[in-house]
Design a protein around this motif. Sequence first.
Motif, PDB file in Angstrom:
ATOM      1  N   ASP A 189      -3.795 -10.251  97.493  1.00 16.91           N
ATOM      2  CA  ASP A 189      -4.977 -11.093  97.703  1.00 16.91           C
ATOM      3  C   ASP A 189      -5.366 -11.118  99.181  1.00 16.91           C
ATOM      4  O   ASP A 189      -6.547 -10.999  99.529  1.00 16.91           O
ATOM      5  N   TYR A 190      -4.373 -11.266 100.043  1.00 13.98           N
ATOM      6  CA  TYR A 190      -4.655 -11.268 101.476  1.00 13.98           C
ATOM      7  C   TYR A 190      -5.127  -9.899 101.953  1.00 13.98           C
ATOM      8  O   TYR A 190      -6.011  -9.793 102.812  1.00 13.98           O
ATOM      9  N   ALA A 191      -4.545  -8.841 101.398  1.00 14.45           N
ATOM     10  CA  ALA A 191      -4.946  -7.480 101.785  1.00 14.45           C
ATOM     11  C   ALA A 191      -6.400  -7.215 101.405  1.00 14.45           C
ATOM     12  O   ALA A 191      -7.172  -6.657 102.197  1.00 14.45           O
ATOM     13  N   VAL A 192      -6.763  -7.622 100.205  1.00  9.94           N
ATOM     14  CA  VAL A 192      -8.155  -7.463  99.768  1.00  9.94           C
ATOM     15  C   VAL A 192      -9.077  -8.248 100.678  1.00  9.94           C
ATOM     16  O   VAL A 192     -10.170  -7.795 101.046  1.00  9.94           O
ATOM     17  N   ARG A 193      -8.637  -9.421 101.083  1.00 10.55           N
ATOM     18  CA  ARG A 193      -9.466 -10.270 101.947  1.00 10.55           C
ATOM     19  C   ARG A 193      -9.709  -9.602 103.302  1.00 10.55           C
ATOM     20  O   ARG A 193     -10.823  -9.672 103.850  1.00 10.55           O
ATOM     21  N   ILE A 194      -8.702  -8.965 103.857  1.00 13.18           N
ATOM     22  CA  ILE A 194      -8.868  -8.257 105.133  1.00 13.18           C
ATOM     23  C   ILE A 194      -9.909  -7.155 104.996  1.00 13.18           C
ATOM     24  O   ILE A 194     -10.790  -6.994 105.850  1.00 13.18           O
ATOM     25  N   ASP A 195      -9.814  -6.405 103.907  1.00 15.15           N
ATOM     26  CA  ASP A 195     -10.776  -5.326 103.673  1.00 15.15           C
ATOM     27  C   ASP A 195     -12.194  -5.877 103.541  1.00 15.15           C
ATOM     28  O   ASP A 195     -13.154  -5.321 104.095  1.00 15.15           O
ATOM     29  N   LEU A 196     -12.337  -6.986 102.828  1.00 16.40           N
ATOM     30  CA  LEU A 196     -13.653  -7.596 102.640  1.00 16.40           C
ATOM     31  C   LEU A 196     -14.190  -8.171 103.952  1.00 16.40           C
ATOM     32  O   LEU A 196     -15.396  -8.067 104.234  1.00 16.40           O
ATOM     33  N   MET A 197     -13.323  -8.780 104.756  1.00 17.57           N
ATOM     34  CA  MET A 197     -13.751  -9.296 106.052  1.00 17.57           C
ATOM     35  C   MET A 197     -14.326  -8.176 106.899  1.00 17.57           C
ATOM     36  O   MET A 197     -15.350  -8.336 107.576  1.00 17.57           O
ATOM     37  N   SER A 198     -13.670  -7.021 106.867  1.00 16.04           N
ATOM     38  CA  SER A 198     -14.138  -5.868 107.632  1.00 16.04           C
ATOM     39  C   SER A 198     -15.506  -5.401 107.157  1.00 16.04           C
ATOM     40  O   SER A 198     -16.390  -5.093 107.965  1.00 16.04           O
ATOM     41  N   LYS A 199     -15.689  -5.360 105.845  1.00 16.15           N
ATOM     42  CA  LYS A 199     -16.951  -4.875 105.284  1.00 16.15           C
ATOM     43  C   LYS A 199     -18.107  -5.852 105.505  1.00 16.15           C
ATOM     44  O   LYS A 199     -19.247  -5.436 105.713  1.00 16.15           O
ATOM     45  N   VAL A 200     -17.828  -7.144 105.438  1.00 13.33           N
ATOM     46  CA  VAL A 200     -18.893  -8.147 105.526  1.00 13.33           C
ATOM     47  C   VAL A 200     -19.178  -8.536 106.974  1.00 13.33           C
ATOM     48  O   VAL A 200     -20.338  -8.601 107.392  1.00 13.33           O
ATOM     49  N   PHE A 201     -18.122  -8.805 107.749  1.00 12.42           N
ATOM     50  CA  PHE A 201     -18.299  -9.316 109.099  1.00 12.42           C
ATOM     51  C   PHE A 201     -18.010  -8.281 110.189  1.00 12.42           C
ATOM     52  O   PHE A 201     -18.368  -8.496 111.340  1.00 12.42           O
ATOM     53  N   GLY A 202     -17.295  -7.205 109.841  1.00 13.90           N
ATOM     54  CA  GLY A 202     -16.956  -6.202 110.833  1.00 13.90           C
ATOM     55  C   GLY A 202     -15.481  -6.204 111.199  1.00 13.90           C
ATOM     56  O   GLY A 202     -14.729  -7.112 110.845  1.00 13.90           O
ATOM     57  N   ASP A 238     -13.899  -6.668 114.039  1.00 16.13           N
ATOM     58  CA  ASP A 238     -13.409  -7.764 114.884  1.00 16.13           C
ATOM     59  C   ASP A 238     -12.989  -8.971 114.053  1.00 16.13           C
ATOM     60  O   ASP A 238     -11.957  -9.599 114.321  1.00 16.13           O
ATOM     61  N   ALA A 239     -13.790  -9.294 113.039  1.00 18.94           N
ATOM     62  CA  ALA A 239     -13.459 -10.439 112.186  1.00 18.94           C
ATOM     63  C   ALA A 239     -12.187 -10.173 111.390  1.00 18.94           C
ATOM     64  O   ALA A 239     -11.348 -11.069 111.217  1.00 18.94           O
ATOM     65  N   ALA A 240     -12.036  -8.954 110.902  1.00 20.89           N
ATOM     66  CA  ALA A 240     -10.822  -8.597 110.158  1.00 20.89           C
ATOM     67  C   ALA A 240      -9.593  -8.688 111.049  1.00 20.89           C
ATOM     68  O   ALA A 240      -8.529  -9.169 110.623  1.00 20.89           O
ATOM     69  N   GLU A 241      -9.731  -8.255 112.293  1.00 21.06           N
ATOM     70  CA  GLU A 241      -8.620  -8.341 113.247  1.00 21.06           C
ATOM     71  C   GLU A 241      -8.231  -9.797 113.497  1.00 21.06           C
ATOM     72  O   GLU A 241      -7.042 -10.131 113.483  1.00 21.06           O
ATOM     73  N   ARG A 242      -9.223 -10.622 113.746  1.00 23.72           N
ATOM     74  CA  ARG A 242      -8.927 -12.034 114.028  1.00 23.72           C
ATOM     75  C   ARG A 242      -8.269 -12.696 112.830  1.00 23.72           C
ATOM     76  O   ARG A 242      -7.345 -13.509 112.987  1.00 23.72           O
ATOM     77  N   THR A 258      -1.505  -2.381 105.947  1.00 28.13           N
ATOM     78  CA  THR A 258      -2.211  -1.191 105.476  1.00 28.13           C
ATOM     79  C   THR A 258      -3.698  -1.463 105.294  1.00 28.13           C
ATOM     80  O   THR A 258      -4.536  -0.584 105.519  1.00 28.13           O
ATOM     81  N   ALA A 259      -4.030  -2.672 104.892  1.00 28.28           N
ATOM     82  CA  ALA A 259      -5.447  -3.027 104.737  1.00 28.28           C
ATOM     83  C   ALA A 259      -6.170  -2.950 106.075  1.00 28.28           C
ATOM     84  O   ALA A 259      -7.292  -2.428 106.160  1.00 28.28           O
ATOM     85  N   LEU A 260      -5.545  -3.457 107.130  1.00 32.56           N
ATOM     86  CA  LEU A 260      -6.162  -3.372 108.453  1.00 32.56           C
ATOM     87  C   LEU A 260      -6.199  -1.925 108.935  1.00 32.56           C
ATOM     88  O   LEU A 260      -7.191  -1.491 109.538  1.00 32.56           O
ATOM     89  N   LEU A 261      -5.148  -1.169 108.660  1.00 31.80           N
ATOM     90  CA  LEU A 261      -5.124   0.252 109.023  1.00 31.80           C
ATOM     91  C   LEU A 261      -6.259   1.005 108.326  1.00 31.80           C
ATOM     92  O   LEU A 261      -6.904   1.880 108.918  1.00 31.80           O
ATOM     93  N   HIS A 262      -6.502   0.658 107.065  1.00 29.23           N
ATOM     94  CA  HIS A 262      -7.600   1.274 106.316  1.00 29.23           C
ATOM     95  C   HIS A 262      -8.943   0.983 106.992  1.00 29.23           C
ATOM     96  O   HIS A 262      -9.809   1.867 107.088  1.00 29.23           O
ATOM     97  N   SER A 263      -9.111  -0.240 107.469  1.00 32.82           N
ATOM     98  CA  SER A 263     -10.359  -0.600 108.139  1.00 32.82           C
ATOM     99  C   SER A 263     -10.543   0.200 109.424  1.00 32.82           C
ATOM    100  O   SER A 263     -11.647   0.664 109.732  1.00 32.82           O
ATOM    101  N   TYR A 264      -9.470   0.371 110.171  1.00 33.29           N
ATOM    102  CA  TYR A 264      -9.541   1.189 111.390  1.00 33.29           C
ATOM    103  C   TYR A 264      -9.884   2.641 111.048  1.00 33.29           C
ATOM    104  O   TYR A 264     -10.706   3.273 111.723  1.00 33.29           O
TER     105      TYR A 264
END
Length: 404
Positions: free
Chosen positions: A122-135, A137-141, A157-163
């Motif tokens: 659930d948290y991993a999906v949220r990181i991916d969604l934060m990246s897609k919606v807010f960018g 920087d938001a996913a990192e924070r 891995t979710a954050l790595l995927h965003s990078y």
Amino acid sequence: MAARSIFLSLTRNGRRDRSMLRSFSSSASRSEVIGEESSNVAEEEKGDGEDDDLKSRIFRLRLPKRSATNVLQKWVGEGHKVTICGLRDISKELRKSQRYKHALEISEWMVANEEFEISDSDYAVRIDLMSKVFGIDAAERYFQVLPPNVKTSETYTALLHSYAASKLTDKAEALYKQIKESNLSLSAITYNELMTLYMSVGQVEKVSSVVEELKRQKVAPDLFTYNLWISSCAAALKIDELRSILHEMSHDPGLHEDWVRYMNLVNIYLTSGHLVNSELNSLVESEKDIMQREWITYDFLLVLYGGLGNKDKLDQIWKSLRMTKQKMTSRNYLCIASSYLMLGHLKELGEVIDQWKQSVATDFDFSSCNRLLKAFAEVGLIEKATAFRMILTEKGCEVVDDLK
């Protein structure tokens, strides 16, 4: 994301952590969502004669600025029950439809309700969604404020995927180093993300070192690992290493039947000798008298340059193939279609489907398209599979009912 789900215990510290995360999410929403309306249009929540369930109400929100949170609150206010499994299913369907903002609102609502046990996934999906919606920087924070017990292989891995998706090589490598130092148990997916990044930015020489690290950690490679590894060796003209990979694959007990066919194509390609002591560019010249057996080479080059992200070469090779005297095959169309799909060039993909359907030499193959659709889904490329399915539907093609 990997399927592992380790539920977090709701201790007092856990409640405090979730409160902090809710505060972060609310702050992000207030500062970064523009034009959010406070209520939904009534007809979007419930249509005449339509199914009236939570999923239907949310999917009737026609615009991203409409609030899925309001729909959820109204649903609960009417006395309906909401389960975390049901919310996960709705979120998954929204992500398939690329409705990331509504999926993110569901994720925020899940975190805000302490009766739900939130998993690593659930948290991993949220990181991916934060990246897609807010960018990014938001996913990192968001990742930074996660409590230590939530910084797992899945969230990393979710954050790595965003990078990787944003081609942020330096940040991805720094995070990868941090992951290795964390002594977490990793799957092939984490390594594949970094390999995909290297392929996308043309640093193919770094892929082999990632594979070596994967093996040192005794992590089993999956089909996507082999695909990336093969493409990197072919791009660097490492013929001996490529043959070694194929030999290793032939002894892998988990090898899929469809992958055996791909191995055979690669072997034929190598046997033809076109890679040895020759320039790849020489193969994309317009040769009117090309032999049918040589088309294997062209097919593999389509897959190769698709993996390298070189659209100009794809266009050139495809043009060369269409100018030959040989009969086009379903395999040719599938190779170029999958390559354009990998690169996200949906306009060109639609044109290939039209050309295939209009071809007098080769009947359009519904079953092959469905196999390609499922193959993309099986390696985790859900968004691309969804885009392909939408194009096939627009072209009046029969497609598989669901994507796993």
